[in-house]
Design an enzyme around this catalytic site. Structure first.
Site, mmCIF file in Angstrom:
data_model
loop_
_atom_site.group_PDB
_atom_site.id
_atom_site.type_symbol
_atom_site.label_atom_id
_atom_site.label_comp_id
_atom_site.label_asym_id
_atom_site.label_seq_id
_atom_site.Cartn_x
_atom_site.Cartn_y
_atom_site.Cartn_z
ATOM 1 N N THR A 9 40.837 48.327 32.544
ATOM 2 C CA THR A 9 41.301 47.209 33.367
ATOM 3 C C THR A 9 42.042 47.744 34.587
ATOM 4 O O THR A 9 42.650 48.817 34.529
ATOM 5 C CB THR A 9 42.245 46.270 32.566
ATOM 6 O OG1 THR A 9 42.757 45.259 33.440
ATOM 7 C CG2 THR A 9 43.421 47.020 31.957
ATOM 8 N N LYS A 14 48.133 43.240 32.117
ATOM 9 C CA LYS A 14 47.251 42.994 30.975
ATOM 10 C C LYS A 14 47.395 44.107 29.954
ATOM 11 O O LYS A 14 47.445 43.858 28.758
ATOM 12 C CB LYS A 14 45.782 42.987 31.438
ATOM 13 C CG LYS A 14 45.294 41.720 32.043
ATOM 14 C CD LYS A 14 43.774 41.899 32.188
ATOM 15 C CE LYS A 14 43.085 40.670 32.659
ATOM 16 N NZ LYS A 14 41.621 40.853 32.676
ATOM 17 N N ASP A 63 37.948 39.547 30.107
ATOM 18 C CA ASP A 63 37.864 38.639 31.238
ATOM 19 C C ASP A 63 38.660 37.398 30.853
ATOM 20 O O ASP A 63 38.557 36.906 29.721
ATOM 21 C CB ASP A 63 36.415 38.285 31.584
ATOM 22 C CG ASP A 63 36.300 37.744 33.009
ATOM 23 O OD1 ASP A 63 37.083 38.184 33.882
ATOM 24 O OD2 ASP A 63 35.452 36.868 33.260
ATOM 25 N N PHE A 138 52.157 37.416 35.824
ATOM 26 C CA PHE A 138 51.278 37.642 36.976
ATOM 27 C C PHE A 138 50.312 36.474 37.109
ATOM 28 O O PHE A 138 50.295 35.553 36.283
ATOM 29 C CB PHE A 138 50.506 38.962 36.798
ATOM 30 C CG PHE A 138 49.532 38.943 35.626
ATOM 31 C CD1 PHE A 138 49.973 39.158 34.342
ATOM 32 C CD2 PHE A 138 48.176 38.700 35.829
ATOM 33 C CE1 PHE A 138 49.096 39.128 33.262
ATOM 34 C CE2 PHE A 138 47.285 38.681 34.761
ATOM 35 C CZ PHE A 138 47.743 38.885 33.477
ATOM 36 N N GLY A 139 49.481 36.541 38.147
ATOM 37 C CA GLY A 139 48.402 35.570 38.311
ATOM 38 C C GLY A 139 48.881 34.120 38.294
ATOM 39 O O GLY A 139 49.782 33.730 39.064
ATOM 40 N N LYS A 160 55.148 33.447 26.540
ATOM 41 C CA LYS A 160 53.820 34.018 26.793
ATOM 42 C C LYS A 160 53.460 35.015 25.694
ATOM 43 O O LYS A 160 52.335 35.014 25.185
ATOM 44 C CB LYS A 160 53.769 34.688 28.170
ATOM 45 C CG LYS A 160 52.352 35.095 28.500
ATOM 46 C CD LYS A 160 52.141 35.634 29.885
ATOM 47 C CE LYS A 160 50.644 35.785 30.132
ATOM 48 N NZ LYS A 160 50.323 36.647 31.257
ATOM 49 N N ARG A 166 45.858 35.632 25.537
ATOM 50 C CA ARG A 166 45.665 37.067 25.266
ATOM 51 C C ARG A 166 46.208 37.416 23.877
ATOM 52 O O ARG A 166 45.587 38.167 23.134
ATOM 53 C CB ARG A 166 46.388 37.874 26.359
ATOM 54 C CG ARG A 166 46.186 39.382 26.264
ATOM 55 C CD ARG A 166 46.501 40.067 27.576
ATOM 56 N NE ARG A 166 45.604 39.626 28.635
ATOM 57 C CZ ARG A 166 45.988 38.824 29.650
ATOM 58 N NH1 ARG A 166 47.240 38.448 29.774
ATOM 59 N NH2 ARG A 166 45.104 38.417 30.538
HETATM 60 P P1 ITT Z 1 40.637 43.212 35.258
HETATM 61 O O1 ITT Z 1 40.675 44.511 35.984
HETATM 62 O O2 ITT Z 1 40.889 43.364 33.783
HETATM 63 O O3 ITT Z 1 39.397 42.381 35.532
HETATM 64 P P2 ITT Z 1 41.994 41.045 36.655
HETATM 65 O O4 ITT Z 1 43.429 40.866 37.038
HETATM 66 O O5 ITT Z 1 40.951 41.041 37.735
HETATM 67 O O6 ITT Z 1 41.913 42.385 35.788
HETATM 68 P P3 ITT Z 1 40.617 38.803 35.305
HETATM 69 O O7 ITT Z 1 39.425 38.957 36.153
HETATM 70 O O8 ITT Z 1 40.429 38.742 33.827
HETATM 71 O O9 ITT Z 1 41.696 39.977 35.563
HETATM 72 O O10 ITT Z 1 41.495 37.557 35.692
HETATM 73 C C1 ITT Z 1 41.036 36.461 36.425
HETATM 74 C C2 ITT Z 1 42.201 35.858 37.157
HETATM 75 O O11 ITT Z 1 43.052 35.207 36.221
HETATM 76 C C3 ITT Z 1 43.066 36.849 37.928
HETATM 77 O O12 ITT Z 1 43.430 36.257 39.148
HETATM 78 C C4 ITT Z 1 44.264 37.043 37.054
HETATM 79 O O13 ITT Z 1 45.435 37.273 37.836
HETATM 80 C C5 ITT Z 1 44.359 35.698 36.331
HETATM 81 N N1 ITT Z 1 44.884 35.916 34.980
HETATM 82 C C6 ITT Z 1 44.298 36.650 33.998
HETATM 83 N N2 ITT Z 1 45.096 36.688 32.913
HETATM 84 C C7 ITT Z 1 46.192 35.953 33.227
HETATM 85 C C8 ITT Z 1 47.380 35.645 32.550
HETATM 86 O O14 ITT Z 1 47.644 36.120 31.349
HETATM 87 N N3 ITT Z 1 48.285 34.878 33.165
HETATM 88 C C9 ITT Z 1 48.062 34.413 34.409
HETATM 89 N N4 ITT Z 1 46.989 34.678 35.128
HETATM 90 C C10 ITT Z 1 46.064 35.449 34.552
#
Ligand code: ITT
Length: 182
Positions: A9, A14, A63, A138-139, A160, A166
């Site tokens: 990743t 994550k 994912d 994050f995200g 969380k 997750r």
């Molecule tokens: P990889 O390298 O593992 O793909 P990524 O950050 O690109 O890492 P994903 O494609 O799985 O991860 O995530 C899709 C989107 O959802 C991305 O913008 C993440 O920031 C968000 N996301 C994933 N898991 C999250 C979480 O636990 N809480 C909040 N946002 C999350």
């Protein structure tokens, strides 16, 4: 004996969350490598495709996505792209005036041991806050309020750790890994 698995990743959050969630069920190593995230209809398809591309004997990919009811499940499989373009404030704008704020976060973990592939899905129901709140995680964490709670994941990292998509996928993965060593 704990199985050693490489989690591929680009996202350090994550890696930390999954390591904590798996506890003693596996020895997780972080491999920071990009792979092709295909445009597909489901998180499962993205994961299966990624596992074909990533090398190694014991590898894990994930994912994840945010599925918003009032937007017909959007951003869903487009979550990464949407987050990097319109971001959390863009999501709030899309939901302006919308009363139905229900949403779900989903994680699909894909494990390949040798040539055998297994998928583990975890989900958490909740809603989208009316403003961006909190600094942890994050995200989409500053937007997501798990069902029955008032804080976002970004305000309450302990929530969380306990309830997340997750964590739930990790519980299934941990059970499987432990069954292999029994
Ligand atoms: P990889 O390298 O593992 O793909 P990524 O950050 O690109 O890492 P994903 O494609 O799985 O991860 O995530 C899709 C989107 O959802 C991305 O913008 C993440 O920031 C968000 N996301 C994933 N898991 C999250 C979480 O636990 N809480 C909040 N946002 C999350």
């Amino acid at each position: 004996m704990r199985i050693e698995v490489e989690f591929v990743t680009g996202n350090e959050h994550k890696f930390r969350e999954l390591s904590e969630a798996l506890g003693n069920a596996a020895k997780l190593r972080w491999r920071r490598q990009r792979y092709t995230e295909i445009q597909a209809d489901s998180l499962e398809e993205v994961v299966v495709h990624a596992l074909r591309e990533v090398e190694g004997d014991a590898v894990l990919v994930e994912d994840a996505g945010l599925f918003i009811s009032a937007l017909g499940g959007f951003p869903g499989v487009y979550s990464a792209y949407v987050h990097s373009t319109i971001g959390n404030r863009g999501i709030l704008r899309l939901l302006e005036g919308e009363e139905d704020r229900r949403a779900r976060m989903v994680s699909v973990l894909g494990l390949r041991l040798g040539s055998e592939v297994r998928l583990f899905r975890g989900e958490v129901e909740g809603s989208i806050a009316t403003s961006v709140r909190g600094t942890h995680g994050f995200g989409y964490d500053p937007l997501f309020v798990p069902a029955g709670c008032t804080s976002t994941f970004a305000e309450a990292p302990e929530l969380k750790a306990k309830l997340s998509h997750r964590k739930r996928a990790a519980e299934k993965l941990a059970e499987y890994l432990l069954s292999l060593t029994r």
